[in-house]
Design an enzyme around this catalytic site. Sequence first.
Site, PDB file in Angstrom:
ATOM      1  N   SER A  22       0.837  -1.213   0.000  1.00  0.00           N
ATOM      2  CA  SER A  22       0.000   0.000   0.000  1.00  0.00           C
ATOM      3  C   SER A  22       0.867   1.256   0.000  1.00  0.00           C
ATOM      4  CB  SER A  22      -0.926   0.008   1.214  1.00  0.00           C
ATOM      5  OG  SER A  22      -0.190  -0.155   2.399  1.00  0.00           O
ATOM      6  N   ASN A 109      -2.304  -2.819  12.972  1.00  0.00           N
ATOM      7  CA  ASN A 109      -3.754  -2.650  12.873  1.00  0.00           C
ATOM      8  C   ASN A 109      -4.238  -1.399  13.604  1.00  0.00           C
ATOM      9  OD1 ASN A 109      -3.485  -5.009  11.523  1.00  0.00           O
ATOM     10  ND2 ASN A 109      -4.476  -6.296  13.073  1.00  0.00           N
ATOM     11  N   HIS A 155     -39.076  23.253 -13.247  1.00  0.00           N
ATOM     12  CA  HIS A 155     -39.090  22.390 -14.441  1.00  0.00           C
ATOM     13  C   HIS A 155     -38.302  23.020 -15.592  1.00  0.00           C
ATOM     14  CE1 HIS A 155     -42.417  20.338 -12.341  1.00  0.00           C
ATOM     15  NE2 HIS A 155     -42.816  21.565 -12.071  1.00  0.00           N
ATOM     16  N   SER A 276     -11.348  25.894 -28.403  1.00  0.00           N
ATOM     17  CA  SER A 276     -11.419  24.645 -29.154  1.00  0.00           C
ATOM     18  C   SER A 276     -10.223  24.572 -30.082  1.00  0.00           C
ATOM     19  CB  SER A 276     -12.716  24.628 -29.963  1.00  0.00           C
ATOM     20  OG  SER A 276     -12.584  23.763 -31.075  1.00  0.00           O
ATOM     21  N   LYS A 282     -14.768  29.333 -30.371  1.00  0.00           N
ATOM     22  CA  LYS A 282     -15.306  28.717 -29.158  1.00  0.00           C
ATOM     23  C   LYS A 282     -14.684  29.236 -27.866  1.00  0.00           C
ATOM     24  CE  LYS A 282     -17.970  25.936 -28.685  1.00  0.00           C
ATOM     25  NZ  LYS A 282     -17.989  24.470 -28.832  1.00  0.00           N
ATOM     26  N   ASN A 284     -15.286  27.707 -24.144  1.00  0.00           N
ATOM     27  CA  ASN A 284     -16.019  26.630 -23.476  1.00  0.00           C
ATOM     28  C   ASN A 284     -15.922  26.696 -21.947  1.00  0.00           C
ATOM     29  OD1 ASN A 284     -16.708  25.483 -25.968  1.00  0.00           O
ATOM     30  ND2 ASN A 284     -14.783  24.345 -26.056  1.00  0.00           N
ATOM     31  N   GLU A 289     -17.715  22.047 -16.490  1.00  0.00           N
ATOM     32  CA  GLU A 289     -18.048  20.682 -16.934  1.00  0.00           C
ATOM     33  C   GLU A 289     -17.224  19.645 -16.164  1.00  0.00           C
ATOM     34  OE1 GLU A 289     -18.173  20.379 -21.404  1.00  0.00           O
ATOM     35  OE2 GLU A 289     -17.766  22.510 -21.180  1.00  0.00           O
TER      36      GLU A 289
HETATM   37  N1  ARG Z   1      -1.070  -1.521   4.928  1.00  0.00           N
HETATM   38  C1  ARG Z   1      -2.063  -1.977   5.851  1.00  0.00           C
HETATM   39  C2  ARG Z   1      -3.366  -1.175   5.664  1.00  0.00           C
HETATM   40  O1  ARG Z   1      -3.329  -0.157   5.074  1.00  0.00           O
HETATM   41  C3  ARG Z   1      -1.579  -1.783   7.260  1.00  0.00           C
HETATM   42  C4  ARG Z   1      -2.108  -2.763   8.238  1.00  0.00           C
HETATM   43  C5  ARG Z   1      -1.682  -4.128   7.898  1.00  0.00           C
HETATM   44  N2  ARG Z   1      -1.919  -5.043   8.950  1.00  0.00           N
HETATM   45  C6  ARG Z   1      -1.814  -6.367   8.741  1.00  0.00           C
HETATM   46  N3  ARG Z   1      -2.001  -7.105   9.747  1.00  0.00           N
HETATM   47  N4  ARG Z   1      -1.538  -6.821   7.561  1.00  0.00           N
HETATM   48  O2  ARG Z   1      -4.412  -1.580   6.088  1.00  0.00           O
END
Ligand code: ARG
Length: 465
Positions: A22, A109, A155, A276, A282, A284, A289
Site C-alpha cells: 500500500s 492494525n 421544471h 477549441s 469557441k 467553453n 463541466e
Molecule cells: N497496509 C495496511 C493497511 O493499510 C496496514 C495494516 C496491515 N496489517 C496487517 N495485519 N496486515 O491496512
Amino acid sequence: MALWGGRFEAGVAEGTQEFGASLPVDRHLYREDIAGSKAHASMLAAQGILSEEDRDEICDGLDAIQADIEAGEFTFDIRDEDIHMAIESELTRRIGEAGKRLHTGRSRNDQVATDTRLAAKRLSREMMEATLELRRALVSAAEAHATAILPGYTHLQHAQPVLLSHHLLAYAWMFHRDFHRLHEAYRAADVSPLGAAALAGTSYPLDRRMASLSLGFSDVVPNSLDAVSDRDFLLDLQYAGSVTAMHLSRLAEEIVLWSSSEFGFVTLSDAFSTGSSIMPQKKNPDFAELIRGKTGRVYGNLVQLLVTMKGLPLAYNKDLQEDKEGMLDTADTIIKSLGVMAGMVGTATFNEDVMLKACETGHLAATDVADYLAKRGMPFREAHAVVGHLVLTCEKRGCGLADLTIDDFKAASDLFSDDIVGALDIPSIVAARVTEGGTAPHAVEQQAKLVRHSLITEEAVLAGL
Ligand code: ARG
C-alpha cells in the site's frame, strides 16, 4: 526479509509484493505515521516500558526521517509494503536496537487506524476551509448584484422573477450545510484507536488516554475490536464529500447553461474558460463541466468503501487497506473543485440586462395577477383559472400579459381596475415577496447578512479544530 518474515521459509511470489503493497498510497500519510509513533514511544517511556534514552533516539530518528521525506531525500522501497514498515525499517537502520523496540504493545492494525483517523481529520478540516472560500465568492457576487433580476425556474420553465443574489445565496446555504456535514465527519474521526493493538488490547500497561491526548484526539475508542475494524468515519467523510460534489455539480450545470448562447446570463472570465482546437470562435466552460464530471469519481469512492466494508468479519482484514486511496482522492477532488469554482464565480460577469430581458417571456407575472384577484375577494383557485385564460389569450395573440389592454382584463373579471398595470412590473413583483427567505431585496439583504454571520461562526469553528 519483511519485518514479519520470521515464520516464513520462502519469500512471497513475484508480483504479490507489489500487489499487496500500500506504500504508493499510504506514503502520503507519513506525517500521521510519524506523529503516531512519537506519541506511542513517549507514552511507552512514561509508563516505564521504554527507557528515556530509547524514546529520545526514536523521536529524533523519526524527526530526521520526516525531514528527509519532506526534502525529497527518502527512497521509498515497495518491498517495505506500507508506510509503517518503511519508516520503522529505516528507523532501525539508522538507530539500531531502540528502533526495534518502538513496536512494543502496538500492531499495524491500530497504527493504521490511528494514521487514517489523523489524516481524515486533516482532510476534513481542509475541505471545510475550501467550502468557506466558495461561500465567500458566492456572497460577494450576490452583494455585487443586489438588484439584478432573472427568471426563477421550475421544471426549467420560466416561473417567477427572482433576484440573482437570492439565486446565488441558495448555493451558499448548500455549502454551509456541507461545512457542518464535514465537521461531523471530523468528529467521527476524532477518537483514538491506538492501544487496541492487533485486536484485543495488550498485556503492557499502556496509557491509551495519554497517547490519545498528545495526538489531539478527543477520546479513545472504547472497544479494541471496533477500534481496528471501524471505518465509519471514512464513510462519513465520503458521504459529506459526495453531497458537496453534488452541490458543486448543480452549480456547475447552471454555469454551463447560463454561459450558453441560448441563456447568455453569464460570461466566464478567460482565466476559467478554454478554447477549441478546431473552432476558433469557441469559448467553453470546461472547468464547470469538469467539476460536474468529477462528481462520478467522488460517488464512486463512497460506493467502493461501502462495498469493501459490507462483508468484513471482525476485526482487521486486509480488505481495509483499500480504504485510503478513495479518501485521498475525494478530499483532493473536492478541495480543488471548490477552489476552481470559487475562482470561476468570483471572476464571472453576470449579464444583468440579458437576465432582465429574459423576464419578458414566460408570463412571469401570472401568479401575481391571480394574487391580485384573490386579494380582492376571488377564491384563489378561481383566480388561477381566470389568469390561465388570460395567458391563453396572450399565447394566441403572441404577446405578454403586459401587452393586454385594461379592457381585456376587465372582460375577464370586473375585479380588475387600472392599477393592474403596476402588478405586472417585474421589479414590483420581486419587491412584493417580502416573506422571510423570499426574494424581495430587503429579505435577501437580511439573508446575505445571515450568510456573512455564519461565515464568521464557521471561521471560529475551524480555528478551534
Ligand atoms: N497496509 C495496511 C493497511 O493499510 C496496514 C495494516 C496491515 N496489517 C496487517 N495485519 N496486515 O491496512
